[in-house]
Scaffold this motif. Sequence first.
Motif, PDB file in Angstrom:
ATOM      1  N   THR A 241       0.863  -1.166   0.000  1.00 15.79           N
ATOM      2  CA  THR A 241       0.000   0.000   0.000  1.00 15.79           C
ATOM      3  C   THR A 241       0.903   1.220   0.000  1.00 15.79           C
ATOM      4  OG1 THR A 241      -1.890   1.059   1.053  1.00 15.79           O
ATOM      5  CG2 THR A 241      -0.222   0.122   2.521  1.00 15.79           C
ATOM      6  N   TYR A 243       1.550   5.650   1.053  1.00 10.56           N
ATOM      7  CA  TYR A 243       1.325   6.718   2.019  1.00 10.56           C
ATOM      8  C   TYR A 243       0.872   7.979   1.296  1.00 10.56           C
ATOM      9  CZ  TYR A 243       2.540  10.543   5.184  1.00 10.56           C
ATOM     10  OH  TYR A 243       2.515  11.674   5.951  1.00 10.56           O
ATOM     11  N   GLY A 245      -0.916  10.492   3.511  1.00 15.87           N
ATOM     12  CA  GLY A 245      -0.836  11.472   4.589  1.00 15.87           C
ATOM     13  C   GLY A 245      -2.132  12.070   5.081  1.00 15.87           C
ATOM     14  N   GLN A 247      -5.777  11.302   7.638  1.00 15.36           N
ATOM     15  CA  GLN A 247      -6.502  10.453   8.578  1.00 15.36           C
ATOM     16  C   GLN A 247      -7.966  10.829   8.494  1.00 15.36           C
ATOM     17  OE1 GLN A 247      -4.856   9.924  12.536  1.00 15.36           O
ATOM     18  NE2 GLN A 247      -6.902   9.950  13.437  1.00 15.36           N
ATOM     19  N   ASP A 264      -1.418  15.432   7.111  1.00 14.43           N
ATOM     20  CA  ASP A 264      -0.029  15.596   7.551  1.00 14.43           C
ATOM     21  C   ASP A 264       0.659  16.685   6.736  1.00 14.43           C
ATOM     22  OD1 ASP A 264      -0.526  13.497   9.241  1.00 14.43           O
ATOM     23  OD2 ASP A 264       0.475  11.995   7.975  1.00 14.43           O
ATOM     24  N   SER A 267       2.848  16.173   3.388  1.00 11.19           N
ATOM     25  CA  SER A 267       2.490  14.879   2.797  1.00 11.19           C
ATOM     26  C   SER A 267       1.961  15.069   1.378  1.00 11.19           C
ATOM     27  CB  SER A 267       1.415  14.200   3.646  1.00 11.19           C
ATOM     28  OG  SER A 267       0.200  14.935   3.574  1.00 11.19           O
ATOM     29  N   LYS A 303       3.120   3.807  -5.748  1.00 14.50           N
ATOM     30  CA  LYS A 303       4.073   4.866  -5.430  1.00 14.50           C
ATOM     31  C   LYS A 303       4.480   5.630  -6.693  1.00 14.50           C
ATOM     32  CE  LYS A 303       8.809   5.483  -3.746  1.00 14.50           C
ATOM     33  NZ  LYS A 303      10.008   4.792  -3.225  1.00 14.50           N
ATOM     34  N   PRO A 324       1.061   9.533  -4.617  1.00  8.94           N
ATOM     35  CA  PRO A 324       1.424   8.780  -3.409  1.00  8.94           C
ATOM     36  C   PRO A 324       2.937   8.617  -3.289  1.00  8.94           C
ATOM     37  CG  PRO A 324      -0.356   7.699  -4.587  1.00  8.94           C
ATOM     38  CD  PRO A 324       0.172   8.762  -5.496  1.00  8.94           C
ATOM     39  N   GLU A 326       6.032   6.944  -0.286  1.00  9.36           N
ATOM     40  CA  GLU A 326       6.669   5.704   0.157  1.00  9.36           C
ATOM     41  C   GLU A 326       5.695   4.563   0.400  1.00  9.36           C
ATOM     42  OE1 GLU A 326       6.904   6.646   4.923  1.00  9.36           O
ATOM     43  OE2 GLU A 326       8.487   7.363   3.604  1.00  9.36           O
ATOM     44  N   LYS A 328       4.377   1.245   2.232  1.00 10.75           N
ATOM     45  CA  LYS A 328       4.391   0.595   3.535  1.00 10.75           C
ATOM     46  C   LYS A 328       3.841  -0.815   3.387  1.00 10.75           C
ATOM     47  CE  LYS A 328       3.677   4.840   6.189  1.00 10.75           C
ATOM     48  NZ  LYS A 328       2.822   5.520   7.186  1.00 10.75           N
ATOM     49  N   GLU A 330       1.441  -3.807   4.460  1.00  6.74           N
ATOM     50  CA  GLU A 330       0.152  -3.965   5.127  1.00  6.74           C
ATOM     51  C   GLU A 330      -0.561  -5.152   4.524  1.00  6.74           C
ATOM     52  OE1 GLU A 330      -3.808  -1.361   4.851  1.00  6.74           O
ATOM     53  OE2 GLU A 330      -2.189  -0.380   5.941  1.00  6.74           O
TER      54      GLU A 330
END
Length: 339
Positions: A241, A243, A245, A247, A264, A267, A303, A324, A326, A328, A330
């Motif tokens: 997936t 990042y 930034g 929520q 963020d 981001s 990415k 998008p 980096e 991660k 998951e």
Amino acid sequence: MYPSKKIILLTLIVFFYVTLISHGKEKNNLFSKVFNESEAKCVKVYGGTLGTEHGYAAGMIISPDGHIITALGMFLSSKKLRVVLNTGDVFYAKVIRRDRALQVALLKIAFKTPNYFNLKNSVVAKPSEWALAIGNPFKVADGKEKLSLNLGVVTMITKLEVKRRAQDVIYNAEAILIDSITGNPGSQGGALVTINGNVLGMIGKVLEYKGTNTRINYAVPGKLLQDFFDGKIKKANNKLTVYIGIQLFSISGRKAPAFIDRVDIGSPAFLSGLKKDDLIVSIGDIKIATCLDYDKAIKELSKGVKVQVLIRRKDNFYKLSLVPSEIKIEEEEEDEDFD
């Protein structure tokens, strides 16, 4: 230099001839048997619409258990996704799996489908060979009406660098380029077969070539479709997936609307212009109705590949471009299957 009268006349004859076949008015000809047999293994797919997104496509039945393969699109996010067989029978469909790299999706209906394309028997396309493209351009067929047929020639097998409107689309695989008009809404997801009825691939979604900003008539090769159906491509790409930034405000649970609670600083979301209290309406081709939809959509991103995000801010809608960053790790959850 203008085409000769003979060439123009021949083109009109071929067009009229193929039109007769697709409407069942010519019973004894070179292509009618192949068309009728192949068309019976194709379906019409209807879902939701949003803005200028078309809510329909074609599809190919690929198993005796109701599995159907079609092109990716926002229409697949509809809670009332429907499939219409060539008999006119209508069934609700479930999305089992998606693959953004191939721009394809696997659907399933709760109905046995003994008449289907066996992708294991698909053949490799060869340049200069004839090909029959079966789809539903502009939704001209409805109910048990027959789909449309286009006659074309395979021009080459190559990798594509394409985009869809302002959004880059990943397609890091071989594609069959066709000298036939298939790049119209509703054709995507239809079948591409040889004049002998062998499967070549699936008509791809409406895409544009970056070099000339023209639409591309192409198909996803049958071998790649089989790998996708078998889960081989998904297994190679799972647990990834990205990042962006943000929520979401999900105090009411993951079935709540996807309102942004925090962005963020620095981001990708921040740089794109997303703000707190924005409501995410869609990401790429995926409609976002809940936080759960958002979670699934994020797993389809890659990415460094730009994607369009449609948001509602107060009473206005905005399209923002986001890249998008980096990757991660998951765990990936697969869509639930039928029992």
